[in-house]
Write an enzyme that holds these catalytic residues in place. Structure first.
Site, mmCIF file in Angstrom:
data_model
loop_
_atom_site.group_PDB
_atom_site.id
_atom_site.type_symbol
_atom_site.label_atom_id
_atom_site.label_comp_id
_atom_site.label_asym_id
_atom_site.label_seq_id
_atom_site.Cartn_x
_atom_site.Cartn_y
_atom_site.Cartn_z
ATOM 1 N N ALA A 10 6.394 -9.099 8.194
ATOM 2 C CA ALA A 10 6.223 -10.435 9.212
ATOM 3 C C ALA A 10 5.447 -10.214 10.555
ATOM 4 O O ALA A 10 4.638 -11.012 11.292
ATOM 5 C CB ALA A 10 7.275 -11.124 9.421
ATOM 6 N N ARG A 15 -2.029 -4.098 17.619
ATOM 7 C CA ARG A 15 -3.045 -2.946 17.688
ATOM 8 C C ARG A 15 -4.136 -2.621 16.629
ATOM 9 O O ARG A 15 -4.931 -1.729 16.923
ATOM 10 C CB ARG A 15 -1.943 -1.553 18.156
ATOM 11 C CG ARG A 15 -1.490 -1.550 19.384
ATOM 12 C CD ARG A 15 -0.664 -0.465 19.383
ATOM 13 N NE ARG A 15 0.694 -0.600 18.865
ATOM 14 C CZ ARG A 15 1.508 0.461 18.320
ATOM 15 N NH1 ARG A 15 1.180 1.751 18.600
ATOM 16 N NH2 ARG A 15 2.744 -0.056 17.593
ATOM 17 N N LYS A 22 -1.996 -6.810 9.109
ATOM 18 C CA LYS A 22 -1.844 -5.481 9.011
ATOM 19 C C LYS A 22 -1.819 -4.997 7.526
ATOM 20 O O LYS A 22 -2.599 -4.350 7.224
ATOM 21 C CB LYS A 22 -0.953 -4.961 10.187
ATOM 22 C CG LYS A 22 -0.776 -3.468 10.045
ATOM 23 C CD LYS A 22 -0.139 -2.808 11.033
ATOM 24 C CE LYS A 22 1.357 -3.134 11.156
ATOM 25 N NZ LYS A 22 2.055 -2.385 12.136
ATOM 26 N N GLU A 151 16.537 3.090 19.936
ATOM 27 C CA GLU A 151 15.049 2.653 20.375
ATOM 28 C C GLU A 151 14.614 3.312 21.570
ATOM 29 O O GLU A 151 15.438 3.671 22.596
ATOM 30 C CB GLU A 151 15.078 1.266 20.361
ATOM 31 C CG GLU A 151 15.126 0.398 19.052
ATOM 32 C CD GLU A 151 14.288 0.945 17.882
ATOM 33 O OE1 GLU A 151 13.220 0.821 17.817
ATOM 34 O OE2 GLU A 151 14.858 1.665 16.826
ATOM 35 N N ASN A 223 -0.176 1.411 12.668
ATOM 36 C CA ASN A 223 -0.036 0.720 13.634
ATOM 37 C C ASN A 223 -1.550 0.221 14.289
ATOM 38 O O ASN A 223 -1.598 -0.685 14.961
ATOM 39 C CB ASN A 223 0.664 0.988 14.719
ATOM 40 C CG ASN A 223 2.100 1.179 14.517
ATOM 41 O OD1 ASN A 223 2.840 0.088 14.092
ATOM 42 N ND2 ASN A 223 2.874 2.375 14.389
ATOM 43 N N ARG A 329 -24.385 0.290 -15.495
ATOM 44 C CA ARG A 329 -23.447 -0.825 -15.055
ATOM 45 C C ARG A 329 -22.853 -1.484 -16.005
ATOM 46 O O ARG A 329 -22.581 -0.948 -17.203
ATOM 47 C CB ARG A 329 -24.743 -2.279 -14.590
ATOM 48 C CG ARG A 329 -25.202 -1.712 -13.513
ATOM 49 C CD ARG A 329 -26.445 -2.653 -13.166
ATOM 50 N NE ARG A 329 -26.077 -4.060 -13.215
ATOM 51 C CZ ARG A 329 -26.733 -5.196 -13.299
ATOM 52 N NH1 ARG A 329 -28.008 -5.012 -13.652
ATOM 53 N NH2 ARG A 329 -26.452 -6.470 -13.259
ATOM 54 N N ASN A 373 -35.789 6.927 -28.914
ATOM 55 C CA ASN A 373 -36.440 7.484 -27.807
ATOM 56 C C ASN A 373 -36.773 6.239 -26.917
ATOM 57 O O ASN A 373 -37.491 5.299 -27.523
ATOM 58 C CB ASN A 373 -37.421 8.388 -27.875
ATOM 59 C CG ASN A 373 -37.849 8.957 -26.779
ATOM 60 O OD1 ASN A 373 -36.999 9.845 -26.121
ATOM 61 N ND2 ASN A 373 -39.128 8.508 -25.997
ATOM 62 N N ASN A 382 -34.742 -9.299 -20.023
ATOM 63 C CA ASN A 382 -33.819 -10.289 -20.614
ATOM 64 C C ASN A 382 -33.570 -11.494 -20.153
ATOM 65 O O ASN A 382 -32.687 -12.201 -20.355
ATOM 66 C CB ASN A 382 -32.496 -9.466 -20.542
ATOM 67 C CG ASN A 382 -31.977 -9.141 -19.174
ATOM 68 O OD1 ASN A 382 -33.089 -8.763 -18.382
ATOM 69 N ND2 ASN A 382 -30.752 -8.869 -18.674
HETATM 70 C C1 UD1 Z 1 10.984 0.136 14.170
HETATM 71 C C2 UD1 Z 1 12.550 0.889 14.292
HETATM 72 C C3 UD1 Z 1 12.297 2.159 14.725
HETATM 73 C C4 UD1 Z 1 11.516 3.096 13.672
HETATM 74 C C5 UD1 Z 1 9.908 2.327 13.522
HETATM 75 C C6 UD1 Z 1 9.451 3.279 12.529
HETATM 76 C C7 UD1 Z 1 13.715 -1.014 14.839
HETATM 77 C C8 UD1 Z 1 14.468 -1.942 15.868
HETATM 78 N N1 UD1 Z 1 13.127 -0.181 15.244
HETATM 79 O O1 UD1 Z 1 10.535 0.231 15.275
HETATM 80 O O2 UD1 Z 1 13.466 2.858 14.877
HETATM 81 O O3 UD1 Z 1 11.466 4.389 14.417
HETATM 82 O O4 UD1 Z 1 10.486 0.926 13.050
HETATM 83 O O5 UD1 Z 1 8.233 2.622 12.330
HETATM 84 O O6 UD1 Z 1 13.903 -1.457 13.601
HETATM 85 N N2 UD1 Z 1 8.993 -6.694 11.326
HETATM 86 C C9 UD1 Z 1 9.236 -8.197 10.846
HETATM 87 N N3 UD1 Z 1 9.986 -8.965 11.667
HETATM 88 C C10 UD1 Z 1 10.198 -8.769 12.805
HETATM 89 C C11 UD1 Z 1 9.763 -7.476 13.352
HETATM 90 C C12 UD1 Z 1 9.236 -6.596 12.707
HETATM 91 O O7 UD1 Z 1 8.893 -8.351 9.572
HETATM 92 O O8 UD1 Z 1 10.746 -9.647 13.353
HETATM 93 C C13 UD1 Z 1 8.255 -6.008 10.370
HETATM 94 C C14 UD1 Z 1 6.993 -5.385 10.986
HETATM 95 O O9 UD1 Z 1 5.906 -6.351 10.508
HETATM 96 C C15 UD1 Z 1 6.875 -3.984 10.659
HETATM 97 C C16 UD1 Z 1 8.339 -3.456 10.676
HETATM 98 O O10 UD1 Z 1 9.134 -4.567 10.603
HETATM 99 O O11 UD1 Z 1 6.464 -3.896 9.348
HETATM 100 C C17 UD1 Z 1 8.520 -2.709 11.741
HETATM 101 O O12 UD1 Z 1 8.411 -3.512 13.084
HETATM 102 P P1 UD1 Z 1 7.928 -2.951 14.292
HETATM 103 O O13 UD1 Z 1 7.960 -3.935 15.438
HETATM 104 O O14 UD1 Z 1 6.611 -2.075 14.063
HETATM 105 O O15 UD1 Z 1 9.175 -2.019 14.825
HETATM 106 P P2 UD1 Z 1 9.092 -0.681 15.550
HETATM 107 O O16 UD1 Z 1 9.234 -1.002 17.145
HETATM 108 O O17 UD1 Z 1 7.846 0.171 15.217
HETATM 109 CA CA CA Z 2 5.694 -0.002 13.603
#
Ligand code: UD1
Ligand code: CA
Length: 454
Positions: A10, A15, A22, A151, A223, A329, A373, A382
Site C-alpha cells: 500500500a 523515493r 513502487k 525500529e 526503496n 519475427r 534456395n 505480402n
Molecule cells: C519495515 C519494518 C522494519 C523492517 C523493514 C524491512 C515496521 C514497523 N518496520 O520498515 O522493521 O526492517 O520494513 O524493509 O514494520 N506498508 C503498507 N501499509 C502501511 C505501511 C507500509 O502496506 O501502512 C507496506 C509498504 O508498502 C512496504 C512495506 O509495508 O511494502 C514496508 O513498509 P515501509 O514503510 O517501507 O516500512 P519500513 O519503514 O521500511
Molecule cells: Ca521499506
C-alpha cells in the site's frame, strides 16, 4: 496446511520518484509484486491477500486473479496494514506476511518461516547487514532468543549497533496474530501501528519466536531506483549461476540478462550481452552469439544464433543457423538445418528442412518447402496496402537474386525464378519464370560531361 498469505503493497514508495506504484516497477521485466506472488504461489497457500493503497487501481489490475486485493485507505503502518488484510480471514490458519517490494525472497526461506508458526510460535525472517541503515533491529536475550524488534527511529545507540535486521517477513497463527495486532498502539517515533511490535507481545505471552536467518540479498527491499538496479544484478547473477549449473557455458555471467523462464539443455554456449526474454527453450549444444536477443522461442539441438540476431515467437528446429543480423519475427518456423543469414527478416514464415535464405531478404506470410534456395534481395510482397496475402513456395525451388514475389502467389516444386524477376502469376512445377524487362544495349552512347564548377 491452511496458509493465508498477506502481501503489503500500500505504501507510496516516495523515493522511487515515480508516477508508478513502487511494486509495479519491474525487475527482470516483471513487476516486483509478481516476483513476490510467484514465491508465495510456490507454497500453495489457500488464499493470497494483497494490501493496496497508493495507486490501488493499477496495483489491483496488475495482481489480477493472483490475489484478493484489500484497500488500506490510509497508511497507518505495517501493523494496521496486516490488521486490514486479515479482518475477514479465519482464525484457524497461519498468516504469512510478505512485502510487495522485497522480490528475491525464496520459497524455501518462507517454508522455514511458516514452519515456526506451525510449531505454535512466530516465524521471523532476519538477516545480517553490514550497514543496516534504517532497518528494524532484532533484539535477542542472553540465551540468543528473539525478544523484540526495535525500529531505527526508536532505537538507542546500543540498539542501532546491532546488525541483525528485521526483514519484515513473518508467519504466525491467525487468531493470535489478530489478538496481538489489536494490542499494538502507535505510541512511537513515527506515530504508526508497527507490525514489529507483535514480537514482544508474543514473547510476553510465552509464545516462542523462531528466527530464520537468511541471506541479505533475499530480504533486500526496493526503496529507490539504485536499489532496484542492485537487485536486478543480484537476480541476474542467480539466473546465470542456475544456467551454468544446468550445463550452459556463459562467456561472462555478468553479461547475460534473463527476463523470463529459460530452460536449457546441456553444452549450450551463450556469448556476451545476450538477452533472453519470456519463455525460452534451448536444446542441447545451442550456441548464441554476442548481442542476440531471444524472446519466447524454442531452439532445437545444435542451433547456432550468430551475433546481433533478434528471434521472437519462433521455433527453430535442430541444426538451424541464423544471423548475424537476422530478424526472426513471431510465427516463424524454421525446419531442420535451415540457414537464415544476415539482414534476412522472416515473419509468419515456415521454411522447410535445409532451405536457405543467406542474405538480405524479407519472407512474410510465406510457406516455403524443403531444400529451397532464396536468393539475396528476395522480397515477398505480402501487403497490398489493405490486406496481407500469402506466398507459397515448394520444395527444391531456386529463387534468384532480387526477386519480387507479389502475393498471393504460388511457386511450385522445382521451379526456378530468374534473378531480378517480378513474379505475379503461379509458376508451375519445374518451370523457369523470367519476369524482367529485356536488356537493351545502346552502343555509341555518350556520357554527360561533368560540370567544371562542381
Ligand atoms: C519495515 C519494518 C522494519 C523492517 C523493514 C524491512 C515496521 C514497523 N518496520 O520498515 O522493521 O526492517 O520494513 O524493509 O514494520 N506498508 C503498507 N501499509 C502501511 C505501511 C507500509 O502496506 O501502512 C507496506 C509498504 O508498502 C512496504 C512495506 O509495508 O511494502 C514496508 O513498509 P515501509 O514503510 O517501507 O516500512 P519500513 O519503514 O521500511
Ligand atoms: Ca521499506
Amino acid at each position: 496446511m491452511n496458509l493465508d498469505v498477506v502481501i503489503l503493497a500500500a505504501g507510496q514508495g516516495t523515493r522511487m520518484r515515480s508516477q508508478k506504484a513502487k511494486v509495479l516497477h519491474e525487475l527482470a521485466s516483471r513487476p516486483l509484486i509478481h516476483h513476490v506472488l510467484a514465491a508465495s504461489e510456490a507454497l500453495a497457500p489457500r488464499s493470497t491477500t494483497v494490501v493496496v493503497g497508493h495507486q490501488a487501481d493499477a496495483v489491483r489490475e496488475s495482481v489480477g486473479t493472483l490475489g484478493n486485493c484489500v484497500l488500506q485507505a490510509e497508511q497507518l503502518g505495517t501493523g494496521h496494514a496486516v490488521q486490514t488484510a486479515i479482518a475477514d480471514l479465519p482464525d484457524d490458519g497461519i498468516v504469512l506476511v510478505l512485502y510487495g517490494d522485497v522480490p528475491l525472497i525464496k520459497p524455501q526461506t518462507l517454508e522455514s518461516c511458516v514452519a515456526g508458526a506451525m510449531q505454535g510460535g512466530v516465524g521471523l525472517v532476519t538477516a545480517h547487514f553490514e550497514d543496516p541503515a534504517a532497518l528494524g533491529r532484532i533484539l535477542r536475550d542472553a540465551d540468543d532468543a528473539i525478544v523484540g524488534i526495535v525500529e531505527f527511529k526508536d532505537a538507542n545507540d546500543a540498539e542501532r549497533a546491532i546488525n541483525e535486521i528485521n526483514s519484515g517477513i513473518l508467519a504466525a497463527p491467525a487468531g493470535q496474530l489478530r489478538g496481538w495486532l489489536h494490542r499494538v498502539n502507535n505510541d512511537n517515533a513515527q506515530g504508526e501501528y508497527y507490525l514489529t511490535d507483535i514480537i514482544s507481545l508474543a514473547v510476553g505471552d510465552g509464545v516462542p519466536v523462531y528466527g530464520v536467518v537468511s541471506d541479505k540479498e533475499e530480504v533486500s527491499g526496493v526503496n529507490d531506483r539504485k536499489q532496484l538496479a542492485e537487485l536486478e544484478r543480484t537476480y541476474q547473477k542467480l539466473e546465470a549461476e542456475r544456467l551454468m549449473l544446468e550445463g550452459v557455458t556463459l562467456a561472462d555471467p555478468d553479461r547475460l540478462d534473463v527476463r523470463g523462464r529459460v530452460v536449457a539443455g546441456e553444452d549450450c554456449f551463450v556469448d556476451i550481452n545476450v538477452v533472453l526474454s519470456g519463455d525460452v527453450v534451448l536444446g542441447n549444444g545451442v550456441r548464441i552469439g554476442a548481442g542476440a536477443v531471444i524472446t519466447d522461442s524454442s531452439l532445437g539441438d545444435g542451433v547456432e544464433v550468430h551475433p546481433h540476431t533478434v528471434v521472437e515467437g519462433a521455433e527453430l528446429a535442430a541444426g538451424c543457423t541464423v544471423g548475424p543480423f537476422a530478424r526472426i519475427r513471431p510465427g516463424s518456423r524454421l525446419g531442420e538445418g535451415v540457414k537464415v543469414g544476415n539482414f534476412v527478416e522472416t515473419k509468419k514464415a515456415t521454411l522447410g528442412a535445409g532451405t536457405k535464405a543467406s542474405h538480405l531478404a524479407y519472407l512474410g506470410d510465406a510457406t516455403i518447402g524443403a531444400e529451397t534456395n532464396i536468393g539475396a534481395g528476395t522480397v515477398t510482397c505480402n501487403y497490398d496496402g489493405v490486406d496481407k496475402h500469402e506466398t507459397h513456395i515448394g520444395d527444391d525451388v531456386f529463387v534468384g537474386t532480387n526477386s519480387t514475389l507479389v502475393a498471393p502467389i504460388e511457386i511450385a516444386d522445382g521451379a526456378f525464378v530468374a534473378a531480378g524477376s517480378t513474379v505475379t502469376t503461379r509458376v508451375e512445377d519445374g518451370d523457369l519464370a523470367v519476369g524482367r524487362a529485356k536488356q537493351r544495349n545502346i552502343s555509341g552512347w555518350t556520357r554527360p560531361d561533368k560540370r567544371k564548377d562542381k
